[in-house]
Scaffold this motif. Structure first.
Motif, short mmCIF file in Angstrom:
data_model
loop_
_atom_site.label_atom_id
_atom_site.label_comp_id
_atom_site.label_asym_id
_atom_site.label_seq_id
_atom_site.Cartn_x
_atom_site.Cartn_y
_atom_site.Cartn_z
N PRO A 44 0.66 -1.37 0.12
CA PRO A 44 0.41 -0.27 -0.27
C PRO A 44 1.00 1.50 0.05
O PRO A 44 2.09 1.00 0.50
CB PRO A 44 -0.39 -0.26 1.52
CG PRO A 44 -1.09 -1.68 2.15
CD PRO A 44 0.44 -2.06 0.87
N SER A 45 -0.02 2.90 -0.61
CA SER A 45 1.09 3.32 -0.43
C SER A 45 -0.05 4.60 -0.71
O SER A 45 -0.99 4.50 -1.78
CB SER A 45 2.12 3.57 -2.08
OG SER A 45 2.75 4.55 -1.64
N THR A 46 0.32 5.70 -0.22
CA THR A 46 -0.67 7.03 -1.14
C THR A 46 -0.22 8.22 -1.47
O THR A 46 0.22 8.51 -2.72
CB THR A 46 -1.38 7.70 0.49
OG1 THR A 46 -2.22 6.46 1.04
CG2 THR A 46 -2.10 8.76 -0.25
N ARG A 47 1.23 8.56 -0.84
CA ARG A 47 1.98 9.68 -0.95
C ARG A 47 2.87 9.10 -2.40
O ARG A 47 2.66 10.17 -3.03
CB ARG A 47 3.08 10.14 0.01
CG ARG A 47 2.31 11.09 0.90
CD ARG A 47 3.58 10.49 2.52
NE ARG A 47 2.51 9.43 2.80
CZ ARG A 47 1.20 9.50 3.89
NH1 ARG A 47 0.72 9.98 3.66
NH2 ARG A 47 0.97 8.47 4.02
N ARG A 97 7.98 -0.24 -5.79
CA ARG A 97 7.27 -0.19 -3.97
C ARG A 97 6.79 -2.71 -4.14
O ARG A 97 6.61 -2.55 -4.62
CB ARG A 97 6.60 0.67 -3.80
CG ARG A 97 6.32 -0.26 -1.95
CD ARG A 97 6.01 1.07 -1.82
NE ARG A 97 6.06 1.87 -0.70
CZ ARG A 97 5.35 2.95 0.06
NH1 ARG A 97 4.53 2.73 0.89
NH2 ARG A 97 6.38 4.21 -0.08
N HIS A 125 14.07 3.59 1.00
CA HIS A 125 13.46 4.12 0.38
C HIS A 125 13.58 5.98 -0.23
O HIS A 125 14.30 7.16 0.22
CB HIS A 125 12.82 4.94 0.82
CG HIS A 125 11.30 5.47 0.67
ND1 HIS A 125 10.85 6.14 -0.30
CD2 HIS A 125 9.90 5.73 1.42
CE1 HIS A 125 9.55 5.93 -0.79
NE2 HIS A 125 9.04 6.08 0.68
N GLN A 128 11.89 8.92 -1.33
CA GLN A 128 11.82 9.85 0.26
C GLN A 128 12.93 9.92 0.82
O GLN A 128 13.59 11.74 1.48
CB GLN A 128 11.25 8.36 1.00
CG GLN A 128 10.38 9.44 2.64
CD GLN A 128 9.16 10.28 2.64
OE1 GLN A 128 8.37 9.45 1.79
NE2 GLN A 128 9.62 11.20 2.91
N PRO A 246 8.06 11.28 7.51
CA PRO A 246 8.01 10.45 5.91
C PRO A 246 5.88 10.17 5.40
O PRO A 246 5.32 10.41 4.92
CB PRO A 246 8.40 9.09 6.05
CG PRO A 246 8.75 8.62 7.77
CD PRO A 246 8.94 10.09 7.87
N ALA A 247 5.88 10.36 7.17
CA ALA A 247 3.79 10.53 6.72
C ALA A 247 3.55 7.97 6.20
O ALA A 247 4.58 8.15 5.31
CB ALA A 247 3.50 11.53 6.26
N PRO A 248 3.07 7.91 6.39
CA PRO A 248 1.80 8.53 7.59
C PRO A 248 1.73 8.26 8.72
O PRO A 248 2.74 8.14 8.82
CB PRO A 248 0.90 6.96 6.95
CG PRO A 248 1.33 6.11 6.71
CD PRO A 248 2.73 6.68 5.74
N1 CP Z 1 5.83 8.07 2.86
C1 CP Z 1 6.03 6.90 2.26
O1 CP Z 1 6.33 6.08 1.92
O2 CP Z 1 4.64 7.05 2.17
P1 CP Z 1 3.52 5.55 1.51
O3 CP Z 1 3.40 4.39 2.24
O4 CP Z 1 2.05 6.68 1.52
O5 CP Z 1 3.79 5.98 0.31
#
Ligand code: CP
Length: 302
Positions: A44-47, A97, A125, A128, A246-248
């Protein structure tokens, strides 16, 4: 050329990517290119996913999306065959990823288009890391001599590994903090409890607890008061110091919820910078990276 880990980049590569990102941020009219970039996210990933998509579209590329749940991965197709299939379709680059550390080992020799690592397990990463470097550079104009505290689930964090080793290479003084059972002796970075160093740091990088990579839920109880950024700890930070993550974000765990958008937080700035850094990474890998500006601009980052 692939971008798989931060050691793939030397100091002048890093400097050039940051300068290209600066150029893209200050002038949204970047060059438009033709072609397709595939985004293969097996985690999963948003950013990262949306940020790459934004960067690709702003650079003129069309994006090829891939959903593991509706792909032939469900029929047992391997990562190698999936990536070779996508390459055969004629894409210009592949963003990946994957939950496996160094998943790219079986790909790097046989895939001819650039692979951009968007996170490999507990490995690295790089995009990032580069956006974090850009955010720090934007704030301080240098890395050399900065005191940077990286705090949290160091052992399971690919961001910790990429950032600690790269920032150290660029001359910053790095300390790690957080629960002792999540420290990583192999990193070779000095450890200190957060309360001993919070008042000295220029940059505090908080890390998310990587719940998907271990089952230590009990240890997370009282995490905020024992290891996280509380309002009391934030008060001890120097006036010019900044907070990154780095979030989330697990609000109320790594950081008190009200501090996520406080004056010294750069958490959403990091996300904004991520688009320009990813545009710059794509530029570096697909257009050779060297621009007139990067040749003539005086080097001032390292
Ligand atoms: N910072 C980061 O990699 O966020 P995601 O997992 O939402 O991509």
């Amino acid at each position: 050329m692939h971008l798989l880990k931060m050691s793939d980049l030397n100091q002048s590569d890093i400097e050039r990517i940051i300068q290209t990102a600066e150029r893209f941020k200050s002038n949204s009219d970047c060059e438009k290119h033709q072609g397709f970039i595939a985004n293969l996210f097996f985690e999963p990933s948003t950013r990262t996913k949306l940020s790459f998509e934004m960067a690709e579209k702003r650079s003129g590329y069309q994006t090829i999306d891939f959903l593991t749940e509706s792909s032939s991965v469900q029929k047992g197709e391997s990562l190698y065959d999936t990536v070779k299939t996508v390459e055969s379709l004629g894409v210009s680059a592949i963003v990946i990823r994957h939950p496996k550390d160094r998943y790219y080992k079986e790909l790097e020799e046989s895939v001819q288009v650039p692979i951009i690592n968007a996170g490999d397990g507990k490995g690295e990463h790089p995009s990032q890391c580069l956006l974090d470097l850009y955010t720090i550079y934007e704030e301080f104009g240098r890395f050399n001599g900065l005191n940077i505290l990286i705090s949290g689930d160091i052992l399971h964090s690919r961001v910790a590994r990429s950032n600690a080793l790269t920032l150290q290479r660029l001359g910053a003084n790095i300390t790690v903090s957080g629960p002792s059972f999540w420290q990583d002796a192999e990193l070779g970075i000095p450890y200190a409890p957060i309360d001993e160093v919070i008042h000295k740091c220029d940059v505090l990088i908080l890390l998310r607890i990587q719940e998907e990579r271990h089952d230590l839920k009990e240890e997370q109880r009282d995490y905020l008061t024992s290891y996280g950024l509380t309002p009391e700890r934030e008060q001890q930070m120097k006036t010019e110091s900044i907070i990154m993550h780095p979030a989330p974000v697990n609000r109320g765990v790594e950081i008190a919820s009200e501090l996520v958008e406080c004056q010294r937080s750069r958490i959403f700035t990091q996300m904004n910078n991520g688009v320009y850094i990813r545009m710059a990474i794509i530029h570096e890998l697909l257009q050779g990276g060297v621009t007139n500006e990067s040749i003539t601009k005086k080097c001032s980052i390292i």
